[in-house]
Design an enzyme around this catalytic site. Structure first.
Site, PDB file in Angstrom:
ATOM      1  N   ASP A   1      27.494  38.006  23.529  1.00  0.00           N
ATOM      2  CA  ASP A   1      26.103  37.615  23.339  1.00  0.00           C
ATOM      3  C   ASP A   1      25.849  36.277  24.027  1.00  0.00           C
ATOM      4  O   ASP A   1      26.777  35.521  24.315  1.00  0.00           O
ATOM      5  CB  ASP A   1      25.743  37.545  21.861  1.00  0.00           C
ATOM      6  CG  ASP A   1      26.474  36.447  21.109  1.00  0.00           C
ATOM      7  OD1 ASP A   1      27.690  36.277  21.352  1.00  0.00           O
ATOM      8  OD2 ASP A   1      25.848  35.757  20.276  1.00  0.00           O
TER       9      ASP A   1
ATOM     10  N   GLU B   1      28.229  35.215  18.393  1.00  0.00           N
ATOM     11  CA  GLU B   1      28.714  33.830  18.361  1.00  0.00           C
ATOM     12  C   GLU B   1      27.570  32.848  18.534  1.00  0.00           C
ATOM     13  O   GLU B   1      27.552  31.776  17.911  1.00  0.00           O
ATOM     14  CB  GLU B   1      29.763  33.632  19.447  1.00  0.00           C
ATOM     15  CG  GLU B   1      30.531  32.313  19.338  1.00  0.00           C
ATOM     16  CD  GLU B   1      29.829  31.127  19.962  1.00  0.00           C
ATOM     17  OE1 GLU B   1      30.139  29.977  19.590  1.00  0.00           O
ATOM     18  OE2 GLU B   1      28.945  31.340  20.829  1.00  0.00           O
TER      19      GLU B   1
END
Length: 439
Positions: free
Chosen positions: A76, A138
């Site tokens: 991500d 994250e």
């Protein structure tokens, strides 16, 4: 490397922003793309969700008796921000002067591809068992990571863990990250009135929420710029050469603006607490009325010493703010984020092999041990779940990477070295056949 770069650029074109306000189908697409990359290297692959964004786990058996190495990255990315702030489209990788510019190219899709490249270098037959774990949230705090680590603990069990989400000291000088500051994020609210008042009719004897908030925020630093909250830990950082000119070149700090705080610059960035006001709720200048604002709210980001307990630090901050409520105004402090710091051992055999692998890849340049002022809370989660594993925090970035900012970029030559270093590290760890060697 040409094929690795092509796959990196394809992966980076997927706008996998994990914030809820963005289309989460792209995060799913990114997880699928990562899974395909790992399957192509012969890995057994699963996409897992434990109330979280999709994470990818791949496993490849090693020779009998060889250690198992866990390779971590995340797929991500941060939001791109305003396209006008970029010199090229944020999700179209563009090379300029030996760097590739794109959102997520360094943080952390190059980390993903470094793991893939290491597997390719060994033709899908690494000298160790390899587990690749690629997280999907994250950038929004890894809230689901503890559940993933617990639910898939056996599949992620390993002798060494390589967490590829940090940076190198500078272009041409590799590094291992051995300290990370922790994080405490709070929202503080100061209430002076129960409704707005005309600033002319009642201004003078009656306080307003924004002015009271400003006075309260001003107590967080002393005259030198050090954080003034009692009870916070600090220490001296590693003795590396880093000058004020280096800092100004790295940050763009204007010549007329002074640095704040005391002690060495690296200590101020790595091992001393910092306090930043990152948001304020207030009427905009363009839409402001002649009105006394009843309530002021601000979001604070406090970074803490790597060994400081986040909850203890939060309580110290909360007590400081409540004790200094201006003019009897009501102060409310809410904890929004917290994350533990990290201090790594640096004298084990795995760490020695990592330093040797980095030196190999950088043509004999010895790596340095650095701290990072930013917080990576998931590192502490891995350390808690796998206390017997040696943890290495590596990275693909450098001081010019601008992770999270417009024009994020990756140095092409440094990326090649990162990939080579990880392939060499697997080779070196494969030669460690006994449990004693792996300590």
């Amino acid at each position: 490397m040409p094929a690795v770069r092509e796959d990196l650029e394809s992966l980076t074109r997927i706008p996998s922003v994990s914030r809820e306000s963005f289309d989460q189908r792209h995060v799913d697409d990114s997880a699928l793309a990562v899974a395909d990359l790992l399957r192509a290297e012969g890995m057994e692959v699963r996409i897992v969700r434990e109330g979280s964004r999709p994470a990818v786990i791949g496993h490849l058996r090693g020779p009998e008796g060889a250690p198992t190495v866990l390779l971590y990255a995340h797929h991500d990315v941060q939001p791109p921000g305003d396209d006008a702030d970029w010199d090229s489209p944020p999700f179209e990788p563009t090379e300029r002067d030996g760097r590739i510019f794109a959102r997520g190219i360094a943080d952390d899709k190059a980390g993903v591809m470094a793991h893939v490249a290491a597997l390719r270098a060994h033709h899908g037959r690494p000298p160790v068992g390899v587990t690749v774990f690629v997280e999907g949230e994250e950038e929004i705090g890894s809230a689901g990571l503890p559940q993933i680590l617990a639910a898939h603990h056996e599949a992620l069990q390993s002798d060494a863990i390589v967490l590829a989400d940090s940076m190198n000291w500078k272009v041409g000088v590799p590094a291992l990250t051995t300290t990370l500051r922790g994080l405490v994020g709070v929202v503080v609210e100061v209430r002076a009135l129960d409704h707005g008042l005309h600033s002319g009719l009642h201004g003078g004897p009656v306080p307003d929420g924004l002015t009271a908030l400003c006075r309260l925020l001003a107590t967080l630093h002393d005259e030198q710029g050090d954080v003034a909250v009692p009870g916070l830990l600090s220490s001296e950082a590693a003795d590396l050469e880093f000058t004020e000119d280096d800092l100004r070149a790295e940050t763009g700090l204007p010549a007329g603006v002074h640095t704040i705080g005391t002690g060495s610059l690296l200590s101020r960035m790595w091992t001393k607490p910092s306090m930043t006001v990152i948001g304020i709720d207030a009427p905009s200048v363009a839409k402001a009325a002649n009105l006394m604002t009843p309530v002021g709210r601000a979001k604070l980001s406090m970074r803490i010493h790597p060994d400081q307990d986040p909850r203890t630090a939060y309580e110290a901050l909360r007590e400081h703010l409540l004790a200094r409520a201006p003019w009897g105004c009501e102060v409310v402090v809410e904890l929004e984020d917290e994350g533990a710091g990290f201090m790594a051992g640096s004298d084990g055999m795995v760490q020695q092999q990592a330093r040797a692998a980095l030196a190999d890849a950088w043509g004999g340049v010895e790596p340095v041990e650095i701290g990072v002022g930013g917080s990576i809370p998931f590192v502490a989660s891995f350390a808690e779940q796998f206390p017997d594993a040696a943890i290495l925090v590596t990275g693909v970035g450098d001081p010019n990477t601008r992770a999270h900012a417009p024009n994020e970029s990756l140095d092409v030559r440094e990326f090649e070295r990162v990939c080579l270093a990880e392939a060499v590290l697997l080779e070196r760890l494969g030669a460690m056949t006994t449990e004693g060697d792996r300590r």
